[in-house]
Design a protein around this motif. Sequence first.
Motif, PDB file in Angstrom:
ATOM      1  N   SER A 147       0.815  -1.217   0.000  1.00  0.00           N
ATOM      2  CA  SER A 147       0.000   0.000   0.000  1.00  0.00           C
ATOM      3  C   SER A 147       0.846   1.264   0.000  1.00  0.00           C
ATOM      4  CB  SER A 147      -0.918   0.021   1.227  1.00  0.00           C
ATOM      5  OG  SER A 147      -0.152   0.086   2.420  1.00  0.00           O
ATOM      6  N   GLY A 148       2.119   1.131   0.365  1.00  0.00           N
ATOM      7  CA  GLY A 148       2.984   2.302   0.449  1.00  0.00           C
ATOM      8  C   GLY A 148       2.921   2.988   1.794  1.00  0.00           C
ATOM      9  N   THR A 149       2.023   2.527   2.672  1.00  0.00           N
ATOM     10  CA  THR A 149       1.913   3.099   4.009  1.00  0.00           C
ATOM     11  C   THR A 149       2.515   2.141   5.039  1.00  0.00           C
ATOM     12  OG1 THR A 149      -0.319   2.171   4.239  1.00  0.00           O
ATOM     13  CG2 THR A 149      -0.130   4.458   3.474  1.00  0.00           C
ATOM     14  N   GLN A 150       3.030   2.707   6.091  1.00  0.00           N
ATOM     15  CA  GLN A 150       3.708   1.923   7.117  1.00  0.00           C
ATOM     16  C   GLN A 150       2.701   1.139   7.957  1.00  0.00           C
ATOM     17  OE1 GLN A 150       7.102   1.912   7.313  1.00  0.00           O
ATOM     18  NE2 GLN A 150       7.009   0.299   8.842  1.00  0.00           N
ATOM     19  N   LYS A 151       3.071  -0.108   8.275  1.00  0.00           N
ATOM     20  CA  LYS A 151       2.302  -0.929   9.205  1.00  0.00           C
ATOM     21  C   LYS A 151       3.255  -1.459  10.279  1.00  0.00           C
ATOM     22  CE  LYS A 151      -1.373  -2.369   6.042  1.00  0.00           C
ATOM     23  NZ  LYS A 151      -2.299  -3.477   5.699  1.00  0.00           N
ATOM     24  N   ALA A 152       2.692  -1.981  11.367  1.00  0.00           N
ATOM     25  CA  ALA A 152       3.546  -2.465  12.449  1.00  0.00           C
ATOM     26  C   ALA A 152       2.853  -3.562  13.243  1.00  0.00           C
ATOM     27  CB  ALA A 152       3.941  -1.322  13.388  1.00  0.00           C
ATOM     28  N   ILE A 153       3.651  -4.508  13.701  1.00  0.00           N
ATOM     29  CA  ILE A 153       3.198  -5.540  14.637  1.00  0.00           C
ATOM     30  C   ILE A 153       4.072  -5.445  15.877  1.00  0.00           C
ATOM     31  CG2 ILE A 153       2.905  -8.008  15.068  1.00  0.00           C
ATOM     32  CD1 ILE A 153       2.538  -8.420  12.076  1.00  0.00           C
ATOM     33  N   ILE A 154       3.435  -5.307  17.027  1.00  0.00           N
ATOM     34  CA  ILE A 154       4.129  -5.255  18.313  1.00  0.00           C
ATOM     35  C   ILE A 154       3.736  -6.494  19.108  1.00  0.00           C
ATOM     36  CG2 ILE A 154       4.660  -3.820  20.325  1.00  0.00           C
ATOM     37  CD1 ILE A 154       4.902  -2.347  17.605  1.00  0.00           C
TER      38      ILE A 154
ATOM     39  N   SER B 223       7.614  -7.954   3.250  1.00  0.00           N
ATOM     40  CA  SER B 223       6.842  -6.730   3.470  1.00  0.00           C
ATOM     41  C   SER B 223       7.687  -5.694   4.206  1.00  0.00           C
ATOM     42  CB  SER B 223       5.577  -7.058   4.279  1.00  0.00           C
ATOM     43  OG  SER B 223       4.764  -5.923   4.428  1.00  0.00           O
ATOM     44  N   PRO B 224       8.665  -5.100   3.533  1.00  0.00           N
ATOM     45  CA  PRO B 224       9.571  -4.164   4.198  1.00  0.00           C
ATOM     46  C   PRO B 224       8.887  -2.923   4.762  1.00  0.00           C
ATOM     47  CG  PRO B 224       9.888  -4.116   1.811  1.00  0.00           C
ATOM     48  CD  PRO B 224       9.000  -5.285   2.107  1.00  0.00           C
ATOM     49  N   LYS B 225       7.656  -2.666   4.364  1.00  0.00           N
ATOM     50  CA  LYS B 225       6.916  -1.537   4.932  1.00  0.00           C
ATOM     51  C   LYS B 225       6.165  -1.917   6.200  1.00  0.00           C
ATOM     52  CE  LYS B 225       6.163   2.040   3.220  1.00  0.00           C
ATOM     53  NZ  LYS B 225       6.750   3.379   3.451  1.00  0.00           N
ATOM     54  N   THR B 226       6.370  -3.163   6.650  1.00  0.00           N
ATOM     55  CA  THR B 226       5.792  -3.606   7.916  1.00  0.00           C
ATOM     56  C   THR B 226       6.921  -3.837   8.912  1.00  0.00           C
ATOM     57  OG1 THR B 226       3.887  -4.678   6.870  1.00  0.00           O
ATOM     58  CG2 THR B 226       4.465  -5.402   9.087  1.00  0.00           C
ATOM     59  N   SER B 227       6.931  -3.103   9.998  1.00  0.00           N
ATOM     60  CA  SER B 227       7.958  -3.291  11.019  1.00  0.00           C
ATOM     61  C   SER B 227       7.419  -4.192  12.125  1.00  0.00           C
ATOM     62  CB  SER B 227       8.408  -1.949  11.603  1.00  0.00           C
ATOM     63  OG  SER B 227       7.353  -1.323  12.319  1.00  0.00           O
ATOM     64  N   VAL B 228       8.317  -4.947  12.741  1.00  0.00           N
ATOM     65  CA  VAL B 228       7.969  -5.836  13.846  1.00  0.00           C
ATOM     66  C   VAL B 228       8.838  -5.456  15.043  1.00  0.00           C
ATOM     67  CG1 VAL B 228       7.857  -8.229  14.659  1.00  0.00           C
ATOM     68  CG2 VAL B 228       7.352  -7.691  12.261  1.00  0.00           C
ATOM     69  N   HIS B 229       8.238  -5.441  16.229  1.00  0.00           N
ATOM     70  CA  HIS B 229       8.959  -5.012  17.421  1.00  0.00           C
ATOM     71  C   HIS B 229       8.600  -5.914  18.605  1.00  0.00           C
ATOM     72  CE1 HIS B 229       9.768  -1.234  15.246  1.00  0.00           C
ATOM     73  NE2 HIS B 229       8.531  -1.391  14.810  1.00  0.00           N
ATOM     74  N   LEU B 230       9.621  -6.334  19.336  1.00  0.00           N
ATOM     75  CA  LEU B 230       9.415  -7.090  20.568  1.00  0.00           C
ATOM     76  C   LEU B 230       9.500  -6.118  21.734  1.00  0.00           C
ATOM     77  CD1 LEU B 230       9.102  -9.869  21.996  1.00  0.00           C
ATOM     78  CD2 LEU B 230      11.607  -9.950  22.113  1.00  0.00           C
ATOM     79  N   LEU B 231       8.373  -5.842  22.348  1.00  0.00           N
ATOM     80  CA  LEU B 231       8.295  -4.917  23.477  1.00  0.00           C
ATOM     81  C   LEU B 231       8.534  -5.687  24.772  1.00  0.00           C
ATOM     82  CD1 LEU B 231       7.628  -2.193  24.824  1.00  0.00           C
ATOM     83  CD2 LEU B 231       5.194  -2.820  24.670  1.00  0.00           C
ATOM     84  N   VAL B 232       9.598  -5.328  25.477  1.00  0.00           N
ATOM     85  CA  VAL B 232       9.966  -6.031  26.712  1.00  0.00           C
ATOM     86  C   VAL B 232       9.947  -5.020  27.856  1.00  0.00           C
ATOM     87  CG1 VAL B 232      11.686  -7.479  27.844  1.00  0.00           C
ATOM     88  CG2 VAL B 232      11.401  -7.611  25.362  1.00  0.00           C
ATOM     89  N   PRO B 233       8.830  -4.912  28.565  1.00  0.00           N
ATOM     90  CA  PRO B 233       8.766  -3.960  29.677  1.00  0.00           C
ATOM     91  C   PRO B 233       9.713  -4.345  30.802  1.00  0.00           C
ATOM     92  CG  PRO B 233       6.564  -4.658  28.969  1.00  0.00           C
ATOM     93  CD  PRO B 233       7.544  -5.584  28.329  1.00  0.00           C
ATOM     94  N   GLY B 234      10.164  -3.340  31.531  1.00  0.00           N
ATOM     95  CA  GLY B 234      10.853  -3.593  32.778  1.00  0.00           C
ATOM     96  C   GLY B 234       9.810  -3.780  33.870  1.00  0.00           C
ATOM     97  N   TRP B 235      10.176  -3.473  35.094  1.00  0.00           N
ATOM     98  CA  TRP B 235       9.217  -3.546  36.201  1.00  0.00           C
ATOM     99  C   TRP B 235       8.174  -2.455  35.984  1.00  0.00           C
ATOM    100  CZ3 TRP B 235      10.461  -2.106  41.982  1.00  0.00           C
ATOM    101  CH2 TRP B 235       9.336  -2.384  42.776  1.00  0.00           C
ATOM    102  N   THR B 236       6.958  -2.876  35.659  1.00  0.00           N
ATOM    103  CA  THR B 236       5.887  -1.949  35.326  1.00  0.00           C
ATOM    104  C   THR B 236       4.691  -2.212  36.231  1.00  0.00           C
ATOM    105  OG1 THR B 236       6.631  -2.022  33.016  1.00  0.00           O
ATOM    106  CG2 THR B 236       4.478  -1.026  33.448  1.00  0.00           C
TER     107      THR B 236
END
Length: 276
Positions: free
Chosen positions: A134-141, A180-193
Amino acid sequence: MASPISVFRKGANALITGGASGVGLAVAKLCASHGMNLILVDNNTSKLDEAKSMLSSTKAGNVDTHSMDVASLSDWNKLKSHVESLDFLHLNAGIGPKGDWTNNEVFHQIMDVNLFGVINGINTFFPFFETNTSGTQKAIIVTGSKQGITNPPGNPAYNASKSAVKTITEHLSFDLAKSSPKTSVHLLVPGWTFTGLTAGGAKEKPDGAWAPEQVADYLYKKMGEGKFYVICPDNDVQFEEDRKRMMWTMSRWRDEYKEEAAKTMGQMKLGAKQAE
């Protein structure tokens, strides 16, 4: 190349599991501040109602809620029938009960929610991200845990579930970077929250803990830097010490760590017992 944070834009569609409280709700607030449409998933109907009421008074677009069990693939299929397009997927739902080595039920509960809640979400909505042309950024967290990296004693089922989540997310990132290089993937690792999962009945946030909103802000910052690993600090452990604890088990297959990992391993000397 567009920054991953360009996914935070007015009219984009965000789906967040465990979205009625804690880190999930904090990320929903972040999305709302950018005018995104929200789909909140949780198994707590009353908290979902409270979250919808609160978010509806913000800059958010449409706010929809779905009470469901993330461990149920049939529930995911029902949810999919209500989703026409998706730009931002945050697989965040998690539980942390403890049981002894004879308690098979607790092991299944944790794996079903923490691990298969993630796998079910990926299985269901992968087509929305697989070939993003699509040309627009997507993301999976995906929300992980430091316990899935450092593996401290105390809750083997929880640690194992989050270790598996780390592995799944790493592979998802590798594959989508190709297709899908316009889709970023991120592993969110919280600290003590300070959340319902970690509060242990406490009413006030301890000084050493972060608030969920701090985690969401840190996620935004690190996404802007293009980071896959979003390893959050807290007010209790110094960043450098925290980083050293986890660095050995962060993937040496990632380009950003290859050179440092090779250099460090080349300088490392095994002790007598380690070399046996």
